[in-house]
Write a protein that holds these residues in place. Structure first.
Motif, mmCIF file in Angstrom:
data_model
loop_
_atom_site.group_PDB
_atom_site.id
_atom_site.type_symbol
_atom_site.label_atom_id
_atom_site.label_comp_id
_atom_site.label_asym_id
_atom_site.label_seq_id
_atom_site.Cartn_x
_atom_site.Cartn_y
_atom_site.Cartn_z
ATOM 1 N N PHE A 183 55.026 -14.236 -21.938
ATOM 2 C CA PHE A 183 53.805 -15.031 -22.066
ATOM 3 C C PHE A 183 52.590 -14.177 -21.726
ATOM 4 O O PHE A 183 52.677 -13.199 -20.979
ATOM 5 C CB PHE A 183 53.853 -16.277 -21.173
ATOM 6 C CG PHE A 183 54.017 -15.999 -19.699
ATOM 7 C CD1 PHE A 183 52.911 -15.813 -18.876
ATOM 8 C CD2 PHE A 183 55.283 -15.936 -19.128
ATOM 9 C CE1 PHE A 183 53.061 -15.566 -17.521
ATOM 10 C CE2 PHE A 183 55.449 -15.692 -17.768
ATOM 11 C CZ PHE A 183 54.333 -15.505 -16.959
ATOM 12 N N ALA A 184 51.454 -14.548 -22.299
ATOM 13 C CA ALA A 184 50.198 -13.848 -22.049
ATOM 14 C C ALA A 184 49.520 -14.419 -20.805
ATOM 15 O O ALA A 184 49.705 -15.591 -20.460
ATOM 16 C CB ALA A 184 49.270 -13.994 -23.253
ATOM 17 N N LEU A 185 48.710 -13.593 -20.173
ATOM 18 C CA LEU A 185 47.984 -14.039 -18.986
ATOM 19 C C LEU A 185 47.075 -15.219 -19.312
ATOM 20 O O LEU A 185 46.954 -16.161 -18.526
ATOM 21 C CB LEU A 185 47.165 -12.881 -18.412
ATOM 22 C CG LEU A 185 46.450 -13.158 -17.086
ATOM 23 C CD1 LEU A 185 47.461 -13.412 -15.974
ATOM 24 C CD2 LEU A 185 45.539 -11.992 -16.715
ATOM 25 N N ARG A 186 46.453 -15.203 -20.482
ATOM 26 C CA ARG A 186 45.546 -16.299 -20.836
ATOM 27 C C ARG A 186 46.303 -17.612 -21.016
ATOM 28 O O ARG A 186 45.759 -18.689 -20.773
ATOM 29 C CB ARG A 186 44.732 -15.947 -22.081
ATOM 30 C CG ARG A 186 45.517 -15.641 -23.310
ATOM 31 C CD ARG A 186 44.624 -15.186 -24.477
ATOM 32 N NE ARG A 186 45.390 -15.093 -25.708
ATOM 33 C CZ ARG A 186 46.105 -14.027 -26.056
ATOM 34 N NH1 ARG A 186 46.127 -12.964 -25.265
ATOM 35 N NH2 ARG A 186 46.791 -14.024 -27.182
ATOM 36 N N TRP A 187 47.588 -17.541 -21.442
ATOM 37 C CA TRP A 187 48.400 -18.758 -21.540
ATOM 38 C C TRP A 187 48.685 -19.309 -20.146
ATOM 39 O O TRP A 187 48.622 -20.519 -19.924
ATOM 40 C CB TRP A 187 49.723 -18.479 -22.235
ATOM 41 C CG TRP A 187 49.632 -17.939 -23.618
ATOM 42 C CD1 TRP A 187 48.505 -17.771 -24.373
ATOM 43 C CD2 TRP A 187 50.718 -17.474 -24.416
ATOM 44 N NE1 TRP A 187 48.826 -17.230 -25.594
ATOM 45 C CE2 TRP A 187 50.176 -17.037 -25.648
ATOM 46 C CE3 TRP A 187 52.094 -17.376 -24.210
ATOM 47 C CZ2 TRP A 187 50.973 -16.518 -26.666
ATOM 48 C CZ3 TRP A 187 52.889 -16.861 -25.215
ATOM 49 C CH2 TRP A 187 52.326 -16.440 -26.436
ATOM 50 N N ALA A 188 49.021 -18.404 -19.224
ATOM 51 C CA ALA A 188 49.313 -18.823 -17.853
ATOM 52 C C ALA A 188 48.090 -19.460 -17.206
ATOM 53 O O ALA A 188 48.192 -20.458 -16.487
ATOM 54 C CB ALA A 188 49.782 -17.624 -17.035
ATOM 55 N N LEU A 189 46.929 -18.891 -17.487
ATOM 56 C CA LEU A 189 45.689 -19.411 -16.920
ATOM 57 C C LEU A 189 45.421 -20.841 -17.395
ATOM 58 O O LEU A 189 44.950 -21.690 -16.630
ATOM 59 C CB LEU A 189 44.536 -18.490 -17.309
ATOM 60 C CG LEU A 189 43.176 -18.711 -16.652
ATOM 61 C CD1 LEU A 189 43.279 -18.604 -15.138
ATOM 62 C CD2 LEU A 189 42.168 -17.697 -17.184
ATOM 63 N N LYS A 190 45.758 -21.126 -18.640
ATOM 64 C CA LYS A 190 45.510 -22.459 -19.199
ATOM 65 C C LYS A 190 46.350 -23.544 -18.535
ATOM 66 O O LYS A 190 45.914 -24.689 -18.417
ATOM 67 C CB LYS A 190 45.778 -22.454 -20.707
ATOM 68 C CG LYS A 190 44.690 -21.799 -21.538
ATOM 69 C CD LYS A 190 45.014 -21.901 -23.019
ATOM 70 C CE LYS A 190 43.921 -21.264 -23.872
ATOM 71 N NZ LYS A 190 44.245 -21.348 -25.326
ATOM 72 N N VAL A 191 47.567 -23.201 -18.122
ATOM 73 C CA VAL A 191 48.462 -24.219 -17.551
ATOM 74 C C VAL A 191 48.475 -24.198 -16.030
ATOM 75 O O VAL A 191 49.153 -25.018 -15.400
ATOM 76 C CB VAL A 191 49.906 -24.044 -18.082
ATOM 77 C CG1 VAL A 191 49.937 -24.175 -19.593
ATOM 78 C CG2 VAL A 191 50.518 -22.718 -17.639
ATOM 79 N N SER A 192 47.723 -23.287 -15.430
ATOM 80 C CA SER A 192 47.765 -23.133 -13.972
ATOM 81 C C SER A 192 47.181 -24.352 -13.257
ATOM 82 O O SER A 192 46.066 -24.780 -13.560
ATOM 83 C CB SER A 192 46.985 -21.886 -13.555
ATOM 84 O OG SER A 192 46.842 -21.845 -12.150
ATOM 85 N N PRO A 193 47.904 -24.884 -12.248
ATOM 86 C CA PRO A 193 47.372 -25.994 -11.453
ATOM 87 C C PRO A 193 46.674 -25.525 -10.173
ATOM 88 O O PRO A 193 46.189 -26.351 -9.403
ATOM 89 C CB PRO A 193 48.637 -26.787 -11.111
ATOM 90 C CG PRO A 193 49.690 -25.736 -10.976
ATOM 91 C CD PRO A 193 49.327 -24.631 -11.942
ATOM 92 N N VAL A 194 46.643 -24.206 -9.927
ATOM 93 C CA VAL A 194 46.064 -23.696 -8.681
ATOM 94 C C VAL A 194 44.654 -23.175 -8.931
ATOM 95 O O VAL A 194 44.340 -22.681 -10.015
ATOM 96 C CB VAL A 194 46.949 -22.585 -8.062
ATOM 97 C CG1 VAL A 194 48.339 -23.126 -7.774
ATOM 98 C CG2 VAL A 194 47.034 -21.363 -8.963
ATOM 99 N N LYS A 195 43.807 -23.279 -7.921
ATOM 100 C CA LYS A 195 42.405 -22.879 -8.072
ATOM 101 C C LYS A 195 42.243 -21.360 -8.075
ATOM 102 O O LYS A 195 41.556 -20.800 -8.921
ATOM 103 C CB LYS A 195 41.569 -23.509 -6.959
ATOM 104 C CG LYS A 195 41.409 -25.022 -7.098
ATOM 105 C CD LYS A 195 40.493 -25.578 -6.022
ATOM 106 C CE LYS A 195 40.295 -27.078 -6.196
ATOM 107 N NZ LYS A 195 39.400 -27.651 -5.147
ATOM 108 N N ASP A 196 42.857 -20.703 -7.111
ATOM 109 C CA ASP A 196 42.717 -19.244 -7.001
ATOM 110 C C ASP A 196 43.847 -18.583 -7.790
ATOM 111 O O ASP A 196 44.751 -17.952 -7.232
ATOM 112 C CB ASP A 196 42.751 -18.828 -5.531
ATOM 113 C CG ASP A 196 42.291 -17.394 -5.324
ATOM 114 O OD1 ASP A 196 42.018 -16.701 -6.332
ATOM 115 O OD2 ASP A 196 42.220 -16.960 -4.160
ATOM 116 N N PHE A 197 43.778 -18.722 -9.107
ATOM 117 C CA PHE A 197 44.879 -18.282 -9.965
ATOM 118 C C PHE A 197 45.188 -16.803 -9.794
ATOM 119 O O PHE A 197 46.349 -16.411 -9.662
ATOM 120 C CB PHE A 197 44.552 -18.581 -11.427
ATOM 121 C CG PHE A 197 45.508 -17.951 -12.404
ATOM 122 C CD1 PHE A 197 46.750 -18.525 -12.633
ATOM 123 C CD2 PHE A 197 45.181 -16.778 -13.074
ATOM 124 C CE1 PHE A 197 47.652 -17.943 -13.518
ATOM 125 C CE2 PHE A 197 46.069 -16.189 -13.966
ATOM 126 C CZ PHE A 197 47.308 -16.774 -14.184
#
Length: 243
Positions: A183-197
């Protein structure tokens, strides 16, 4: 999308502002899945007439390999055909990149399909899924790739999450979403539930819960071309699942 001497494992990071340079050799490598059953394909767009032979060599090598592939064919025979076809264009194959077997949720599984005629007794088996992907570079190149920077494409490395905290929350979300697929970092960022990703993601990298693929670069920084198809053999017939 891999440009010029970059052979594999680059994708745009979040907020990327880079553009493709003039007269580039651009590889577009795509993977898709349905319920974990994968198909991968790649093509090269050549904006520099000087390097058109790189593109044509990989296309023809892929076609020739698909002509002879079937149940029981040795992967060394496929590598020999790929190597001989590429060299007829006055260019050379990338020796340390290969095609590969694929299984459910695993883009690299089982045997490899070399791009040169190595001694290898492995054989193509009925009912399994494979990708053939010839790579070529100029005769001025080294004919191999080396690791460049990492940090563009990732995958989950461990089965168990961290013991607690935001790392556990993010890990569980990413594992549920992507399982063992890249997976790409930008995909992970989109689904992240944490603030300080960034902090939490870097913590997962440091604990080796997540693996970062290195960008693969031709050793002498010569341009690289690529072609790829996925196939399965069913009842003695080769079915190419990509276009």
């Amino acid at each position: 999308v891999d440009v010029n001497e970059v052979a594999a494992h680059y994708t745009s990071p979040p907020n990327d502002v880079e553009v493709i340079p003039t007269a580039s050799v651009v590889k577009v490598d795509i993977g898709v899945h349905i319920d974990g059953y994968i198909a991968a394909t790649a093509t090269t767009i050549c904006f520099n007439p000087e390097y058109l032979s790189l593109r044509e060599a990989t296309i023809h090598a892929l076609e020739e390999a698909l002509k002879i592939v079937n149940t029981g064919v040795k992967v060394s025979s496929l590598g020999k055909v790929i190597e001989e076809t590429i060299k007829r264009y006055g260019v050379q194959p990338i020796r340390n990149l290969t095609g590969h077997e694929m299984s459910r949720y695993a883009i690299h599984a089982g045997i490899h399909i070399p791009n040169v005629g190595l001694m290898n007794g492995s054989k193509i088996e009925e009912g399994k899924v494979y990708a053939i992907e010839p790579f070529s570079t100029t005769m001025e190149g080294y004919g191999e790739v080396e690791n460049g920077p990492s940090g563009y494409i990732y995958r989950i490395l461990k089965d168990k999450p961290p013991k607690g905290g935001e790392e556990k929350i993010l890990f569980n979300v990413l594992r549920e979403k992507f399982r063992s697929l890249p997976f790409a970092l930008r995909w992970a960022l989109k689904v992240s539930p944490v603030k300080d990703f960034r902090r939490v993601f870097n913590s997962l990298l440091q604990s080796r819960h997540i693996y970062a693929y290195p960008v693969l670069v031709e050793k002498k920084r010569q341009p690289v071309a690529q072609s790829e198809h996925t196939f399965i053999i069913y009842k003695g017939k080769v079915e190419v699942t990509t276009i």
